[in-house]
Design a protein around this motif. Structure first.
Motif, PDB file in Angstrom:
ATOM      1  N   LEU A   8      12.166   5.540  -6.095  1.00  0.00           N
ATOM      2  CA  LEU A   8      11.803   4.185  -5.528  1.00  0.00           C
ATOM      3  C   LEU A   8      11.272   3.458  -6.680  1.00  0.00           C
ATOM      4  N   SER A   9      11.795   2.146  -6.676  1.00  0.00           N
ATOM      5  CA  SER A   9      10.903   1.061  -7.847  1.00  0.00           C
ATOM      6  C   SER A   9       9.904   0.540  -6.730  1.00  0.00           C
ATOM      7  N   PRO A  10       8.834   0.055  -7.789  1.00  0.00           N
ATOM      8  CA  PRO A  10       7.483  -0.398  -7.258  1.00  0.00           C
ATOM      9  C   PRO A  10       7.620  -1.251  -6.193  1.00  0.00           C
ATOM     10  N   ASP A  11       8.508  -1.925  -6.144  1.00  0.00           N
ATOM     11  CA  ASP A  11       8.974  -3.225  -4.938  1.00  0.00           C
ATOM     12  C   ASP A  11       9.765  -2.824  -4.075  1.00  0.00           C
ATOM     13  N   GLN A  12      10.135  -1.482  -3.783  1.00  0.00           N
ATOM     14  CA  GLN A  12      10.948  -0.921  -2.709  1.00  0.00           C
ATOM     15  C   GLN A  12       9.995  -0.117  -1.765  1.00  0.00           C
ATOM     16  N   HIS A  13      10.030  -0.438  -0.527  1.00  0.00           N
ATOM     17  CA  HIS A  13       9.343   0.168   0.267  1.00  0.00           C
ATOM     18  C   HIS A  13      10.332   0.566   1.537  1.00  0.00           C
ATOM     19  N   ARG A  14       9.966   1.858   2.006  1.00  0.00           N
ATOM     20  CA  ARG A  14      10.718   2.654   3.036  1.00  0.00           C
ATOM     21  C   ARG A  14       9.655   2.961   4.130  1.00  0.00           C
ATOM     22  N   ARG A  27       4.761   3.620   9.099  1.00  0.00           N
ATOM     23  CA  ARG A  27       4.095   4.060   7.906  1.00  0.00           C
ATOM     24  C   ARG A  27       5.102   3.748   6.781  1.00  0.00           C
ATOM     25  N   CYS A  28       4.664   3.742   5.459  1.00  0.00           N
ATOM     26  CA  CYS A  28       5.562   3.493   4.377  1.00  0.00           C
ATOM     27  C   CYS A  28       5.319   4.474   3.307  1.00  0.00           C
ATOM     28  N   THR A  29       6.437   4.181   2.757  1.00  0.00           N
ATOM     29  CA  THR A  29       6.289   5.285   1.424  1.00  0.00           C
ATOM     30  C   THR A  29       5.335   5.145   0.210  1.00  0.00           C
ATOM     31  N   CYS A  30       4.771   3.814   0.342  1.00  0.00           N
ATOM     32  CA  CYS A  30       3.651   3.237  -0.679  1.00  0.00           C
ATOM     33  C   CYS A  30       2.228   3.786  -0.150  1.00  0.00           C
ATOM     34  N   GLY A  31       1.942   4.255   1.035  1.00  0.00           N
ATOM     35  CA  GLY A  31       0.704   4.693   1.636  1.00  0.00           C
ATOM     36  C   GLY A  31       0.369   3.890   2.724  1.00  0.00           C
ATOM     37  N   SER A  45       8.433  -3.889  14.227  1.00  0.00           N
ATOM     38  CA  SER A  45       7.814  -5.269  14.002  1.00  0.00           C
ATOM     39  C   SER A  45       7.226  -5.364  12.516  1.00  0.00           C
ATOM     40  N   ASP A  46       5.958  -4.288  12.737  1.00  0.00           N
ATOM     41  CA  ASP A  46       4.950  -4.200  11.835  1.00  0.00           C
ATOM     42  C   ASP A  46       5.772  -3.531  10.688  1.00  0.00           C
ATOM     43  N   ALA A  47       6.431  -2.541  10.623  1.00  0.00           N
ATOM     44  CA  ALA A  47       7.032  -1.960   9.468  1.00  0.00           C
ATOM     45  C   ALA A  47       7.955  -2.980   8.780  1.00  0.00           C
ATOM     46  N   ALA A  48       8.816  -3.851   9.510  1.00  0.00           N
ATOM     47  CA  ALA A  48       9.604  -4.808   9.049  1.00  0.00           C
ATOM     48  C   ALA A  48       8.804  -6.127   8.238  1.00  0.00           C
ATOM     49  N   GLY A  49       7.449  -6.275   8.711  1.00  0.00           N
ATOM     50  CA  GLY A  49       6.917  -7.234   8.218  1.00  0.00           C
ATOM     51  C   GLY A  49       6.171  -6.671   6.810  1.00  0.00           C
ATOM     52  N   HIS A  50       5.925  -5.380   6.690  1.00  0.00           N
ATOM     53  CA  HIS A  50       5.257  -4.989   5.794  1.00  0.00           C
ATOM     54  C   HIS A  50       6.478  -4.826   4.625  1.00  0.00           C
ATOM     55  N   ALA A  51       7.590  -4.414   4.845  1.00  0.00           N
ATOM     56  CA  ALA A  51       8.669  -4.409   4.091  1.00  0.00           C
ATOM     57  C   ALA A  51       9.147  -5.584   3.471  1.00  0.00           C
ATOM     58  N   ALA A  52       9.128  -6.493   4.297  1.00  0.00           N
ATOM     59  CA  ALA A  52       9.650  -8.110   3.715  1.00  0.00           C
ATOM     60  C   ALA A  52       8.357  -8.629   2.768  1.00  0.00           C
ATOM     61  N   GLY A  53       7.271  -8.363   2.843  1.00  0.00           N
ATOM     62  CA  GLY A  53       6.082  -9.283   2.181  1.00  0.00           C
ATOM     63  C   GLY A  53       5.113  -8.603   2.024  1.00  0.00           C
TER      64      GLY A  53
END
Length: 53
Positions: A8-14, A27-31, A45-53
């Protein structure tokens, strides 16, 4: 054969959602971890908001 995952690149969240009893948590791979929600749609929706910004 085992499938290899690309690093994963630093700006990519799963993000994923996980069931915990009556609640769903994003939850996200960034912690990052979202609040426990009773509605899966809110956790997504929480996950999508986190991944978007």
């Amino acid at each position: 054969m085992e499938q290899q995952k690309a690093p994963l690149s630093p700006d990519q969240h799963r993000t994923t959602t996980i069931e915990q009893g009556r609640f769903c948590v994003a939850r996200c791979t960034c912690g990052w971890r979202g609040p426990a929600r009773r509605a899966r749609s809110l956790a997504r929706s929480d996950a999508a908001g986190h991944a978007a910004g």
